[in-house]
Motif scaffolding. Structure first.
Motif, PDB file in Angstrom:
ATOM      1  N   MET A 103      25.286  60.439  73.630  1.00  0.00           N
ATOM      2  CA  MET A 103      24.000  59.771  73.478  1.00  0.00           C
ATOM      3  C   MET A 103      24.258  58.280  73.281  1.00  0.00           C
ATOM      4  N   TYR A 104      23.683  57.483  74.170  1.00  0.00           N
ATOM      5  CA  TYR A 104      23.901  56.035  74.134  1.00  0.00           C
ATOM      6  C   TYR A 104      22.686  55.334  73.519  1.00  0.00           C
ATOM      7  N   VAL A 105      22.944  54.175  72.972  1.00  0.00           N
ATOM      8  CA  VAL A 105      21.880  53.351  72.399  1.00  0.00           C
ATOM      9  C   VAL A 105      22.230  51.877  72.639  1.00  0.00           C
ATOM     10  N   TRP A 106      21.224  51.071  72.824  1.00  0.00           N
ATOM     11  CA  TRP A 106      21.451  49.639  72.994  1.00  0.00           C
ATOM     12  C   TRP A 106      21.506  48.974  71.629  1.00  0.00           C
ATOM     13  N   ASN A 107      22.610  48.256  71.396  1.00  0.00           N
ATOM     14  CA  ASN A 107      22.806  47.561  70.119  1.00  0.00           C
ATOM     15  C   ASN A 107      22.324  46.124  70.287  1.00  0.00           C
ATOM     16  N   VAL A 122      27.974  54.070  72.112  1.00  0.00           N
ATOM     17  CA  VAL A 122      27.825  55.509  71.904  1.00  0.00           C
ATOM     18  C   VAL A 122      27.288  55.748  70.495  1.00  0.00           C
ATOM     19  N   MET A 123      26.124  56.362  70.430  1.00  0.00           N
ATOM     20  CA  MET A 123      25.526  56.632  69.127  1.00  0.00           C
ATOM     21  C   MET A 123      26.001  57.975  68.567  1.00  0.00           C
ATOM     22  N   ALA A 124      26.117  59.024  69.430  1.00  0.00           N
ATOM     23  CA  ALA A 124      26.501  60.352  68.957  1.00  0.00           C
ATOM     24  C   ALA A 124      27.236  61.079  70.081  1.00  0.00           C
ATOM     25  N   ALA A 156      29.243  59.183  66.425  1.00  0.00           N
ATOM     26  CA  ALA A 156      30.426  58.798  67.175  1.00  0.00           C
ATOM     27  C   ALA A 156      31.406  58.052  66.280  1.00  0.00           C
ATOM     28  N   LYS A 157      32.687  58.428  66.380  1.00  0.00           N
ATOM     29  CA  LYS A 157      33.720  57.731  65.621  1.00  0.00           C
ATOM     30  C   LYS A 157      34.069  56.398  66.262  1.00  0.00           C
TER      31      LYS A 157
END
Length: 342
Positions: A278-282, A290-292, A304-305
């Motif tokens: 699961m991606y997210v824009w920072n 990568v968020m999760a 995500a580590k």
């Protein structure tokens, strides 16, 4: 042994035992024995019953007595949990489920059609020889060793019952049906003569139709040929009908001995689906992260580590964002003002 002989009586006779299909074991004279008859639904018919005369039952008891080192009676067998379970397995091996096979259909021109029905649509899977076989009530869908095969004795004209025509699958996760479908029956490693398989006709000898009762080609106790075909049908084609259930009975010269079982391999289950990250824009770093990530052990998404795992910088959109006042809405909005590199 068929319950018709006169039996001594005692003061407190035991209640009669439950019948197994058309066979009703006699109740013991004085010693009660708890024997549970195997469940059998008449809806599972028709059936082919390979019946045993009294002489065959007595011979089987004599054989078991020699193995046990003491004289056994039918009452002794029914009173022993291990021996009664063994007797139940023998009875199940003498009942073919799903078809009422007459002797005329055991070895005839129709044998080729009957034997090849399972491989219809695959020319490579067609066996070299044909014979008729039947699945007995010994089937458990986990192991093999539940079928009997029929051959004609050319000398006497009687039907011989092959009691050791067994499928042993080669090592791996694919069963004999798959080997036949793939046309592997003719491979040398399949028909190894027992070198590795330990079977007289190699792996999958039943499905590949390698079993035989030919005296000229077979001999001895370990070849799986004539030594396994000593039992013959001495009287056949007795038809019984009870309700909608059709039963064909054949009387054997001796009792069949259930063969060794072999595990039927099952294909490994497919791997669980790989869930995408699961991606997210920072907005602070102005890039996708990568968020999760999916954890197959927990079966859910975990934080995500490494937010940059699997993300190449050249694939990351290099935008710059800032706050601008929107006069129409009367508030600041977070907007992109330019793309890096352009």
């Amino acid at each position: 042994l068929d319950g018709k002989d006169a039996k001594p009586r005692c003061a407190n006779p035991a209640p009669p035992r439950a019948c197994f299909l058309w066979y009703c074991p006699p109740a013991p004279a004085c010693a009660p024995a708890a024997v549970q008859a195997p469940a059998l639904s008449k809806d599972a018919g028709p059936f082919t019953v390979l019946a045993l005369p009294d002489e065959a039952m007595r011979a089987m008891l004599q054989k078991w007595s020699a193995q046990m080192g003491r004289q056994l009676t039918l009452e002794d067998v029914l009173a022993s949990p291990s021996l009664s379970s063994k007797l139940q397995e023998v009875i199940q091996f003498h009942i073919v489920q799903g078809s009422a096979i007459r002797t005329a259909n055991m070895v005839s021109e129709s044998a080729a059609q009957i034997a090849s029905e399972g491989s219809e649509g695959s020319e490579a899977a067609a066996p070299a020889s044909t014979f008729v076989s039947g699945v007995t009530l010994r089937r458990d869908n986990v192991t093999s060793g539940d079928e009997v095969a029929f051959f004609r004795n050319e000398d006497s004209g009687r039907i011989r019952v092959h009691q050791d025509c067994v499928d042993k699958a080669p090592p791996g996760e694919h069963d004999c049906a798959k080997q036949v479908e793939w046309g592997k029956c003719g491979e040398p490693w399949m028909d190894d003569g027992g070198a590795v398989s330990g079977r007289p006709h190699g792996y999958c000898e039943l499905s590949c139709k390698r079993c035989t009762c030919d005296d000229g080609d077979q001999g001895g106790d370990d070849d799986g040929g004539s030594a396994s075909c000593e039992v013959e049908i001495v009287a056949g084609d007795v038809e019984l009908v009870e309700g909608d259930t059709e039963v064909t009975v054949h009387v054997l010269s001796a009792a069949l001995e259930p063969p060794q079982r072999y595990a039927i391999p099952k294909p490994l289950p497919p791997p669980p689906p790989v869930m995408p990250p699961m991606y997210v824009w920072n907005p602070q770093t102005h890039r996708q992260e990568v968020m999760a990530e999916w954890d197959p052990q927990t079966g859910q998404y975990e934080p995500a580590k490494d937010p940059n795992k699997g993300i190449r910088q050249e694939d990351t959109l290099g935008y710059t964002y800032t706050y601008e006042w929107n006069a129409e809405t009367g508030q600041y909005e977070y907007v992109m003002v330019r793309k890096h590199g352009n």
